[in-house]
Design a protein around this motif. Structure first.
Motif, PDB file in Angstrom:
ATOM      1  N   GLU A  46       0.836  -1.201   0.000  1.00  0.00           N
ATOM      2  CA  GLU A  46       0.000   0.000   0.000  1.00  0.00           C
ATOM      3  C   GLU A  46       0.877   1.259   0.000  1.00  0.00           C
ATOM      4  OE1 GLU A  46      -4.296   1.031   1.998  1.00  0.00           O
ATOM      5  OE2 GLU A  46      -2.813   0.040   3.245  1.00  0.00           O
ATOM      6  N   VAL A  47       0.396   2.304  -0.652  1.00  0.00           N
ATOM      7  CA  VAL A  47       1.083   3.591  -0.668  1.00  0.00           C
ATOM      8  C   VAL A  47       0.197   4.599   0.050  1.00  0.00           C
ATOM      9  CG1 VAL A  47       2.006   5.449  -2.107  1.00  0.00           C
ATOM     10  CG2 VAL A  47       2.244   3.059  -2.842  1.00  0.00           C
ATOM     11  N   VAL A  48       0.715   5.144   1.148  1.00  0.00           N
ATOM     12  CA  VAL A  48      -0.054   6.094   1.942  1.00  0.00           C
ATOM     13  C   VAL A  48       0.688   7.424   1.951  1.00  0.00           C
ATOM     14  CG1 VAL A  48      -0.909   6.638   4.259  1.00  0.00           C
ATOM     15  CG2 VAL A  48      -1.090   4.301   3.374  1.00  0.00           C
ATOM     16  N   CYS A  49       0.023   8.474   1.497  1.00  0.00           N
ATOM     17  CA  CYS A  49       0.590   9.812   1.580  1.00  0.00           C
ATOM     18  C   CYS A  49       0.077  10.479   2.847  1.00  0.00           C
ATOM     19  CB  CYS A  49       0.211  10.653   0.360  1.00  0.00           C
ATOM     20  SG  CYS A  49       1.212  10.249  -1.090  1.00  0.00           S
ATOM     21  N   VAL A  50       0.999  11.098   3.582  1.00  0.00           N
ATOM     22  CA  VAL A  50       0.649  11.808   4.807  1.00  0.00           C
ATOM     23  C   VAL A  50       0.798  13.296   4.518  1.00  0.00           C
ATOM     24  CG1 VAL A  50       1.194  12.150   7.247  1.00  0.00           C
ATOM     25  CG2 VAL A  50       1.497   9.880   6.202  1.00  0.00           C
ATOM     26  N   ILE A  51      -0.288  14.024   4.716  1.00  0.00           N
ATOM     27  CA  ILE A  51      -0.259  15.464   4.476  1.00  0.00           C
ATOM     28  C   ILE A  51      -0.670  16.178   5.760  1.00  0.00           C
ATOM     29  CG2 ILE A  51      -0.758  15.178   2.007  1.00  0.00           C
ATOM     30  CD1 ILE A  51      -3.637  16.097   2.561  1.00  0.00           C
ATOM     31  N   GLY A  52      -0.395  17.463   5.825  1.00  0.00           N
ATOM     32  CA  GLY A  52      -0.786  18.227   6.996  1.00  0.00           C
ATOM     33  C   GLY A  52       0.131  19.413   7.191  1.00  0.00           C
ATOM     34  N   ALA A 217       0.009  12.539  -4.808  1.00  0.00           N
ATOM     35  CA  ALA A 217      -0.889  11.895  -3.833  1.00  0.00           C
ATOM     36  C   ALA A 217      -2.158  11.405  -4.532  1.00  0.00           C
ATOM     37  CB  ALA A 217      -1.236  12.870  -2.709  1.00  0.00           C
ATOM     38  N   ARG A 218      -2.702  12.247  -5.404  1.00  0.00           N
ATOM     39  CA  ARG A 218      -3.951  11.894  -6.081  1.00  0.00           C
ATOM     40  C   ARG A 218      -3.772  10.701  -7.006  1.00  0.00           C
ATOM     41  NH1 ARG A 218      -4.862  16.834  -8.148  1.00  0.00           N
ATOM     42  NH2 ARG A 218      -5.891  17.845  -6.423  1.00  0.00           N
ATOM     43  N   GLU A 219      -2.612  10.669  -7.708  1.00  0.00           N
ATOM     44  CA  GLU A 219      -2.432   9.638  -8.738  1.00  0.00           C
ATOM     45  C   GLU A 219      -1.796   8.354  -8.229  1.00  0.00           C
ATOM     46  OE1 GLU A 219      -1.989  12.767 -12.459  1.00  0.00           O
ATOM     47  OE2 GLU A 219      -0.327  11.418 -12.009  1.00  0.00           O
ATOM     48  N   VAL A 220      -0.988   8.447  -7.196  1.00  0.00           N
ATOM     49  CA  VAL A 220      -0.207   7.276  -6.795  1.00  0.00           C
ATOM     50  C   VAL A 220      -0.673   6.662  -5.471  1.00  0.00           C
ATOM     51  CG1 VAL A 220       2.136   6.428  -6.339  1.00  0.00           C
ATOM     52  CG2 VAL A 220       1.774   8.206  -8.053  1.00  0.00           C
ATOM     53  N   ALA A 221      -1.158   7.492  -4.566  1.00  0.00           N
ATOM     54  CA  ALA A 221      -1.502   6.963  -3.239  1.00  0.00           C
ATOM     55  C   ALA A 221      -2.761   6.103  -3.286  1.00  0.00           C
ATOM     56  CB  ALA A 221      -1.701   8.107  -2.247  1.00  0.00           C
ATOM     57  N   ASP A 222      -2.744   5.019  -2.495  1.00  0.00           N
ATOM     58  CA  ASP A 222      -3.979   4.284  -2.241  1.00  0.00           C
ATOM     59  C   ASP A 222      -4.806   5.036  -1.213  1.00  0.00           C
ATOM     60  OD1 ASP A 222      -3.459   1.752  -3.733  1.00  0.00           O
ATOM     61  OD2 ASP A 222      -1.718   1.737  -2.410  1.00  0.00           O
ATOM     62  N   ARG A 223      -4.093   5.634  -0.247  1.00  0.00           N
ATOM     63  CA  ARG A 223      -4.775   6.379   0.813  1.00  0.00           C
ATOM     64  C   ARG A 223      -4.036   7.664   1.109  1.00  0.00           C
ATOM     65  NH1 ARG A 223      -4.160   2.307   5.066  1.00  0.00           N
ATOM     66  NH2 ARG A 223      -4.543   3.961   6.551  1.00  0.00           N
ATOM     67  N   VAL A 224      -4.784   8.639   1.550  1.00  0.00           N
ATOM     68  CA  VAL A 224      -4.211   9.904   2.002  1.00  0.00           C
ATOM     69  C   VAL A 224      -4.643  10.097   3.453  1.00  0.00           C
ATOM     70  CG1 VAL A 224      -4.196  12.410   1.696  1.00  0.00           C
ATOM     71  CG2 VAL A 224      -4.174  10.913  -0.306  1.00  0.00           C
ATOM     72  N   VAL A 225      -3.656  10.438   4.277  1.00  0.00           N
ATOM     73  CA  VAL A 225      -3.917  10.685   5.696  1.00  0.00           C
ATOM     74  C   VAL A 225      -3.640  12.153   5.961  1.00  0.00           C
ATOM     75  CG1 VAL A 225      -3.026  10.228   8.014  1.00  0.00           C
ATOM     76  CG2 VAL A 225      -3.385   8.325   6.421  1.00  0.00           C
ATOM     77  N   PHE A 226      -4.633  12.868   6.491  1.00  0.00           N
ATOM     78  CA  PHE A 226      -4.425  14.265   6.851  1.00  0.00           C
ATOM     79  C   PHE A 226      -4.234  14.357   8.355  1.00  0.00           C
ATOM     80  CE2 PHE A 226      -6.314  18.317   8.400  1.00  0.00           C
ATOM     81  CZ  PHE A 226      -5.330  19.164   7.925  1.00  0.00           C
ATOM     82  N   ALA A 246     -13.953  15.796   4.399  1.00  0.00           N
ATOM     83  CA  ALA A 246     -15.111  15.850   5.295  1.00  0.00           C
ATOM     84  C   ALA A 246     -14.926  16.886   6.397  1.00  0.00           C
ATOM     85  CB  ALA A 246     -15.338  14.467   5.916  1.00  0.00           C
ATOM     86  N   HIS A 247     -13.654  17.261   6.647  1.00  0.00           N
ATOM     87  CA  HIS A 247     -13.396  18.134   7.805  1.00  0.00           C
ATOM     88  C   HIS A 247     -12.963  19.531   7.353  1.00  0.00           C
ATOM     89  CE1 HIS A 247     -13.572  15.019  10.999  1.00  0.00           C
ATOM     90  NE2 HIS A 247     -13.362  14.245   9.953  1.00  0.00           N
ATOM     91  N   GLU A 248     -13.400  20.506   8.094  1.00  0.00           N
ATOM     92  CA  GLU A 248     -13.048  21.887   7.811  1.00  0.00           C
ATOM     93  C   GLU A 248     -11.525  22.097   7.852  1.00  0.00           C
ATOM     94  OE1 GLU A 248     -14.467  24.403   6.567  1.00  0.00           O
ATOM     95  OE2 GLU A 248     -12.751  25.734   6.905  1.00  0.00           O
ATOM     96  N   ARG A 249     -10.845  21.430   8.804  1.00  0.00           N
ATOM     97  CA  ARG A 249      -9.389  21.599   8.900  1.00  0.00           C
ATOM     98  C   ARG A 249      -8.702  21.109   7.626  1.00  0.00           C
ATOM     99  NH1 ARG A 249      -8.821  18.480  14.452  1.00  0.00           N
ATOM    100  NH2 ARG A 249      -6.667  19.134  14.741  1.00  0.00           N
ATOM    101  N   THR A 250      -9.198  20.018   7.075  1.00  0.00           N
ATOM    102  CA  THR A 250      -8.613  19.503   5.833  1.00  0.00           C
ATOM    103  C   THR A 250      -8.870  20.482   4.693  1.00  0.00           C
ATOM    104  OG1 THR A 250      -9.312  17.343   6.670  1.00  0.00           O
ATOM    105  CG2 THR A 250      -8.355  17.405   4.456  1.00  0.00           C
ATOM    106  N   ARG A 251     -10.099  20.966   4.600  1.00  0.00           N
ATOM    107  CA  ARG A 251     -10.446  21.918   3.528  1.00  0.00           C
ATOM    108  C   ARG A 251      -9.568  23.157   3.609  1.00  0.00           C
ATOM    109  NH1 ARG A 251     -15.809  19.887   4.255  1.00  0.00           N
ATOM    110  NH2 ARG A 251     -16.280  21.378   5.905  1.00  0.00           N
ATOM    111  N   HIS A 252      -9.398  23.662   4.836  1.00  0.00           N
ATOM    112  CA  HIS A 252      -8.600  24.869   5.037  1.00  0.00           C
ATOM    113  C   HIS A 252      -7.151  24.625   4.588  1.00  0.00           C
ATOM    114  CE1 HIS A 252      -7.252  28.604   6.798  1.00  0.00           C
ATOM    115  NE2 HIS A 252      -6.317  27.945   7.472  1.00  0.00           N
ATOM    116  N   PHE A 253      -6.592  23.474   4.995  1.00  0.00           N
ATOM    117  CA  PHE A 253      -5.209  23.136   4.620  1.00  0.00           C
ATOM    118  C   PHE A 253      -5.065  23.047   3.102  1.00  0.00           C
ATOM    119  CE2 PHE A 253      -2.177  19.783   3.427  1.00  0.00           C
ATOM    120  CZ  PHE A 253      -1.004  20.369   3.864  1.00  0.00           C
ATOM    121  N   LEU A 254      -5.985  22.328   2.466  1.00  0.00           N
ATOM    122  CA  LEU A 254      -5.898  22.135   1.013  1.00  0.00           C
ATOM    123  C   LEU A 254      -6.075  23.454   0.266  1.00  0.00           C
ATOM    124  CD1 LEU A 254      -7.913  18.807   0.703  1.00  0.00           C
ATOM    125  CD2 LEU A 254      -5.458  19.100   0.293  1.00  0.00           C
ATOM    126  N   SER A 255      -6.924  24.317   0.774  1.00  0.00           N
ATOM    127  CA  SER A 255      -7.197  25.576   0.065  1.00  0.00           C
ATOM    128  C   SER A 255      -5.944  26.449   0.035  1.00  0.00           C
ATOM    129  CB  SER A 255      -8.348  26.322   0.736  1.00  0.00           C
ATOM    130  OG  SER A 255      -7.928  26.859   1.979  1.00  0.00           O
TER     131      SER A 255
END
Ligand code: ADP
Ligand code: MG
Length: 258
Positions: A46-52, A217-226, A246-255
């Protein structure tokens, strides 16, 4: 587009033994409670990308997975071996786990080949010829066979990072950890490093990748962990976590990234 097909081939079912199992992981530095109860399972291949955000504990998490940091509490199990067992053979565990850092940490006074053979000879006790053979094979894999006799200072940052990846691969790890492997690179050099990581993913390597490269992350990861504030806020497919968080904190980070 990714050419990966293994996700469909190797459907990961609940009874598959995870390659990495993290449960109730805490890590404090003095009063600074950095990891506040992390639960994460990563299946074989599995390939997991960790973002934050910066300071959320991403590097500390990776460093707890190969015991560069000692967890304050909780369990980390890699390949069925409990790292948090006080009697664990740390060196044996680390041999299974390759790590690639933002800074490449190559030895400047050694050639590319010598950078790859030294840890094999010291840690794995391979003889000179075998270490050289494995070095050549892995330089070939990252597309740098012709740089075997070069010194790191003569290489671009992207080439140095690919050497660092080859050095980790030469140890024959079953897991690869990447901590922002492209963050120190000029933008035009990022692609070659990501291509090597994508190849490893396609080959079925189990990978944890801390990165801000959302396309990867979008193309290669099986999962993304924020992660935020030392906890996992969201864990799902790239489509879920990046596409419709699903979470406001994730949306804020990505934006702020986009
Ligand atoms: P990230 O990689 O998400 O930016 P880090 O894991 O590097 O976050 O850091 C999380 C927190 O842990 C920060 O507050 C940082 O100062 C602290 N920290 C990390 N490593 C150490 C250390 N070796 N000693 C003391 N504090 C540390
Ligand atoms: Mg970090």
């Amino acid at each position: 587009m990714s050419t990966r097909t293994r996700t469909a081939d190797t459907a990961r079912t609940a009874d598959t033994v995870p390659e990495i199992e993290i449960s109730g992981l805490h890590k404090s530095f003095g009063d600074n409670h950095v990891l506040r109860g992390i639960d994460l399972e990563i299946g074989t291949g599995e390939v997991v990308c960790v973002i934050g955000p910066s300071g959320s504990g991403k590097s500390t998490l990776l460093r707890c997975v190969n015991l560069l940091e000692e967890p304050t509490g909780g369990r980390v199990v890699v390949g069925g071996t409990e790292l948090t067992d006080p009697d664990v053979d740390i060196d044996a565990v680390r041999r299974r786990i390759g790590m690639v850092f933002q800074q490449f940490n190559l030895f400047p006074h050694l050639t590319v080949t010598e950078n790859l053979t030294l840890p094999q000879r010291r840690v794995l006790r391979r003889d000179k010829a075998e270490a050289a053979r494995v070095a050549a094979e892995n330089l070939q894999r990252v597309g740098l066979a012709e740089k075997a006799d070069a010194y790191p200072s003569s290489l671009s940052g992207g080439q140095q990072q690919r050497v660092a990846i080859a050095r980790a691969l030469a140890m024959g790890p079953s897991v690869m950890l990447f901590d922002e492997p492209t963050s120190a690179l000029d933008p035009e050099l990022v692609g070659d490093v990501l291509a090597v990581m994508r190849m490893l993913a396609d080959e079925g390597m189990t990978m944890m990748v801390v990165t801000h490269e959302m396309t990867f992350a979008r193309e290669v990861a099986d999962r993304v962990v924020f992660m935020d504030g030392g906890v996992v806020v969201e864990d799902g497919t790239p489509g879920q976590v990046i596409g419709s968080p699903a979470h406001e904190r994730t949306r804020h980070f990505l934006s702020r990234l986009l």
